[in-house]
Design a protein around this motif. Structure first.
Motif: not given
Length: 98
Positions: A20, A24, A16
Motif C-alpha cells: 500500500n 501511494d 500489505d
C-alpha cells in the motif's frame, strides 16, 4: 545494470502495508525499499510528497527571481535573497540525498 537480490522477512500483515505504501508513492515495493535504503544510507528519509513539496519550493524560487527582475530597487534584493533561501532548502534536502 548488474543487480543482486536481498531477501528479508516481515511480520504477518506487514507485506500489505509495504504494498500500500508503494502504491501511494507511485512505485513498486522494490522501488520503495531501494529508495528508502539509499536514503537511510545517506542519513535522510523523505516521502514522495515531501520531495514534491521541495521541488515546488525550487520552482517558487525561480518565479521569485522573475518577480525581482520586474520589481527592481531595494525590493529586488530582498526577493532574490528569499529565492536563494528557498533554493538552499531544496539543495540541502534533495541534492544532498542523491
Amino acid at each position: 545494470m548488474s543487480s543482486e537480490i536481498i531477501k528479508f522477512r516481515v511480520p504477518a500483515g506487514d507485506k500489505d502495508l509495504f504494498v500500500n505504501a508503494a502504491k501511494d508513492a507511485g512505485t513498486t515495493v522494490s522501488g520503495l525499499l531501494r529508495r528508502a535504503g539509499k536514503a537511510a544510507i545517506k542519513g535522510r528519509v523523505a516521502s514522495r510528497p515531501l520531495l514534491e513539496d521541495l521541488i515546488y519550493l525550487r520552482s517558487v524560487a525561480n518565479r521569485l527571481d522573475l518577480i525581482a527582475e520586474v520589481a527592481g530597487g531595494a525590493a529586488s534584493i530582498e526577493i532574490k535573497a528569499a529565492a536563494e533561501a528557498l533554493r538552499a532548502i531544496y539543495r540541502r534536502h534533495v541534492e544532498a540525498g542523491r
